[in-house]
Design a protein around this motif. Structure first.
Motif, short mmCIF file in Angstrom:
data_model
loop_
_atom_site.label_atom_id
_atom_site.label_comp_id
_atom_site.label_asym_id
_atom_site.label_seq_id
_atom_site.Cartn_x
_atom_site.Cartn_y
_atom_site.Cartn_z
N TYR A 59 -4.63 10.88 -11.47
CA TYR A 59 -5.10 9.65 -12.29
C TYR A 59 -6.56 9.50 -11.52
O TYR A 59 -6.67 9.80 -10.28
N SER A 60 -7.21 8.61 -12.34
CA SER A 60 -8.61 8.23 -11.69
C SER A 60 -8.60 6.93 -11.82
O SER A 60 -8.08 6.06 -12.62
N GLN A 61 -9.94 6.27 -11.75
CA GLN A 61 -10.06 4.88 -11.33
C GLN A 61 -10.28 4.20 -12.82
O GLN A 61 -9.83 3.12 -13.13
N LYS A 62 -10.78 5.06 -13.74
CA LYS A 62 -10.51 4.72 -15.15
C LYS A 62 -9.18 4.35 -15.87
O LYS A 62 -9.11 3.77 -16.55
N ASP A 63 -8.38 5.01 -15.24
CA ASP A 63 -6.87 4.78 -15.60
C ASP A 63 -6.24 3.25 -15.13
O ASP A 63 -5.15 2.90 -15.84
N ASN A 64 -6.91 2.73 -14.20
CA ASN A 64 -6.78 1.33 -13.63
C ASN A 64 -5.25 1.23 -13.72
O ASN A 64 -4.53 0.28 -14.11
N LEU A 65 -4.43 1.99 -12.66
CA LEU A 65 -3.05 1.89 -12.58
C LEU A 65 -2.84 1.38 -11.23
O LEU A 65 -3.11 1.99 -10.29
N PRO A 66 -2.10 0.37 -11.08
CA PRO A 66 -1.54 -0.23 -9.73
C PRO A 66 -0.82 0.94 -8.93
O PRO A 66 0.30 1.37 -9.35
N ALA A 67 -1.14 1.17 -7.83
CA ALA A 67 -0.72 2.29 -7.11
C ALA A 67 -0.30 1.57 -5.55
O ALA A 67 -0.91 0.80 -5.08
N LYS A 68 0.86 2.14 -4.80
CA LYS A 68 1.12 1.94 -3.46
C LYS A 68 2.05 2.75 -2.92
O LYS A 68 2.53 3.78 -3.49
N PHE A 69 1.83 2.79 -1.69
CA PHE A 69 2.48 3.73 -0.71
C PHE A 69 3.45 2.69 0.18
O PHE A 69 3.07 1.88 0.61
N VAL A 70 4.75 2.93 0.12
CA VAL A 70 5.68 2.33 0.72
C VAL A 70 6.57 3.15 1.81
O VAL A 70 6.91 4.27 1.53
N LEU A 71 6.69 2.54 3.04
CA LEU A 71 7.51 3.26 4.01
C LEU A 71 8.62 2.43 4.40
O LEU A 71 8.69 1.14 4.56
N GLN A 72 9.95 2.80 4.44
CA GLN A 72 11.01 1.95 4.82
C GLN A 72 12.09 3.06 5.68
O GLN A 72 12.07 4.17 5.66
N GLU A 73 12.87 2.23 6.75
CA GLU A 73 13.89 3.09 7.23
C GLU A 73 15.04 3.61 6.33
O GLU A 73 15.21 2.93 5.14
N ASP A 74 15.29 4.71 6.36
CA ASP A 74 16.32 5.47 5.71
C ASP A 74 17.57 4.90 5.72
O ASP A 74 18.06 4.92 4.47
N GLN A 75 18.19 4.78 6.67
CA GLN A 75 19.38 4.25 7.02
C GLN A 75 19.31 3.21 8.24
O GLN A 75 18.93 3.52 8.99
N PRO A 76 20.53 2.55 8.18
CA PRO A 76 21.41 2.16 6.61
C PRO A 76 20.86 0.88 5.89
O PRO A 76 21.19 0.79 4.66
N GLN A 77 19.74 0.08 6.77
CA GLN A 77 19.60 -0.94 5.87
C GLN A 77 18.31 -0.80 4.98
O GLN A 77 18.10 -1.57 3.83
N SER A 78 17.91 0.40 4.89
CA SER A 78 16.59 0.67 4.11
C SER A 78 15.58 -0.41 4.10
O SER A 78 14.91 -0.91 3.27
N LYS A 79 15.14 -0.92 5.43
CA LYS A 79 14.20 -2.14 5.65
C LYS A 79 12.80 -1.63 5.14
O LYS A 79 12.38 -0.65 5.80
#
Length: 266
Positions: free
Chosen positions: A113-133
Motif C-alpha cells: 500500500y502507499s500514501q494514496k490508499d490512506n489506510l490507518p496502520a500500526k505496529f503492536v508488540l505484546q507479551e506472548d504469554q500468559p496475559q498478552s499485555k
C-alpha cells in the motif's frame, strides 16, 4: 491460537483460526562458510539462513501474508508480507518464529500500500504469554510507493527481556468500523544471548562477516538488518543484491526479494 491485541484490536480474534497455506519446500540448512570468504566487500558464496526450530509448547502460530482483499482494501498484486522465517507444520499450523539479540530489534515488511490508499496502520508488540499485555502500539506512516519498510522499536519502548517471547502485529485497517477485520501479519520473536565465542568473533568481524555469523546462528533480525543496510548503502552492488535474493529465497519469500528497500523516511 488466540490473537489478543487488547481493546484496540479486539476484532482480530475473528481471524485467529486463519492460517497461511503455502506449498513450498525450504532450502536445506546452510553449512558453515569460512570467514575468509567475507574479507572483501562483496559476497563470493551464498549464505543461507539457518532457521531455529520453533517451540512446540505452545507453538507460536502467526501469519506471514496479509491475506486476500477485504472490504474497501485496495487490490494488490503481492500481499502484505512479513520478512521473517516461518514453518508449515503437518497439522496445518503456520509458525512465524524468529530470534534477536537486541532489546530493541528491527522488523521488516513488504507493504503493498502507499500514501494514496490512506489506510490507518500500526505496529503492536505484546507479551506472548500468559496475559498478552500490550507493551507498544505505534501508528505507521504509509510509504509514498509500495516497497520494503523497517520498523525499529525505539529506545523509549520497553526492552525485550532475554529468553522471553513477544508477539508482534502489523495491521492495516480498510474499514472504519472496529468490528471489521484488518489486513495483518503476526509472529513471535524471542531475544537470546550468543555464546561468548560467537560474541568475540563478531567483535573483529566486518559487516558481511557479521551477517554470515548471525545467519548461521539463526539470528534473523540482526542478519536481515545488516544485509538490508548494506544494500541501501550500495544499491549498485550486484553481489549484495544476489545475496539478498538468496537470503529471502532461503525462507521461501523470494517473491518479494526484488521489491525496493525504502529509506526510513519512505
Amino acid at each position: 491460537m488466540k490473537i489478543l491485541l487488547g481493546l484496540t484490536l479486539g476484532y482480530v480474534g475473528v481471524l485467529a483460526s486463519q492460517t497461511l497455506a503455502i506449498a513450498a519446500t525450504p532450502k536445506p540448512m546452510a553449512t558453515p562458510i569460512p570467514m575468509a570468504s567475507y574479507n572483501m566487500k562483496t559476497v563470493s558464496q551464498t549464505v543461507n539462513f539457518n532457521p531455529p526450530k520453533p517451540p512446540a509448547d505452545p507453538p507460536p502460530g502467526g501469519r506471514v501474508l496479509g491475506g486476500a482483499k477485504r472490504g474497501s482494501c485496495p487490490q494488490v498484486q503481492q500481499d502484505l508480507t512479513a520478512l521473517v522465517p516461518y514453518t508449515k507444520e503437518p497439522s496445518s499450523i503456520t509458525n512465524v518464529w524468529s530470534l534477536t539479540t537486541s532489546p530493541h530489534p528491527t522488523f521488516w515488511f513488504y507493504v503493498p500500500y502507499s500514501q494514496k490508499d490512506n489506510l490507518p496502520a500500526k505496529f503492536v508488540l505484546q507479551e506472548d504469554q500468559p496475559q498478552s499485555k500490550e507493551l507498544y502500539n505505534q501508528p505507521i506512516a504509509l510509504p509514498k510507493n509500495p516497497g520494503i519498510i523497517s520498523v525499529t522499536l525505539p529506545a523509549n519502548a520497553p526492552k525485550l527481556a532475554v529468553n522471553q517471547r513477544y508477539r508482534w502485529f502489523l495491521t492495516f485497517a480498510c474499514e472504519t468500523k472496529e468490528t471489521s477485520p484488518p489486513i495483518f501479519v503476526e509472529g513471535v520473536v524471542k531475544r537470546v544471548n550468543l555464546s561468548q565465542a560467537t560474541i568475540k568473533e563478531l567483535q573483529t568481524a566486518t559487516l558481511l562477516q557479521q551477517f554470515a555469523i548471525y545467519a548461521q546462528n539463526g539470528i534473523w533480525h540482526e542478519a536481515i538488518t545488516i544485509l538490508a543496510t548494506l544494500r541501501q548503502e550500495n544499491p549498485q552492488d550486484s553481489a549484495l543484491n544476489t545475496q539478498w535474493q538468496d537470503l529471502l529465497a532461503s525462507i521461501r519469500l523470494g517473491n518479494v526479494a526484488t521489491e525496493p528497500i525504502l529509506s526510513d523516511k519512505h
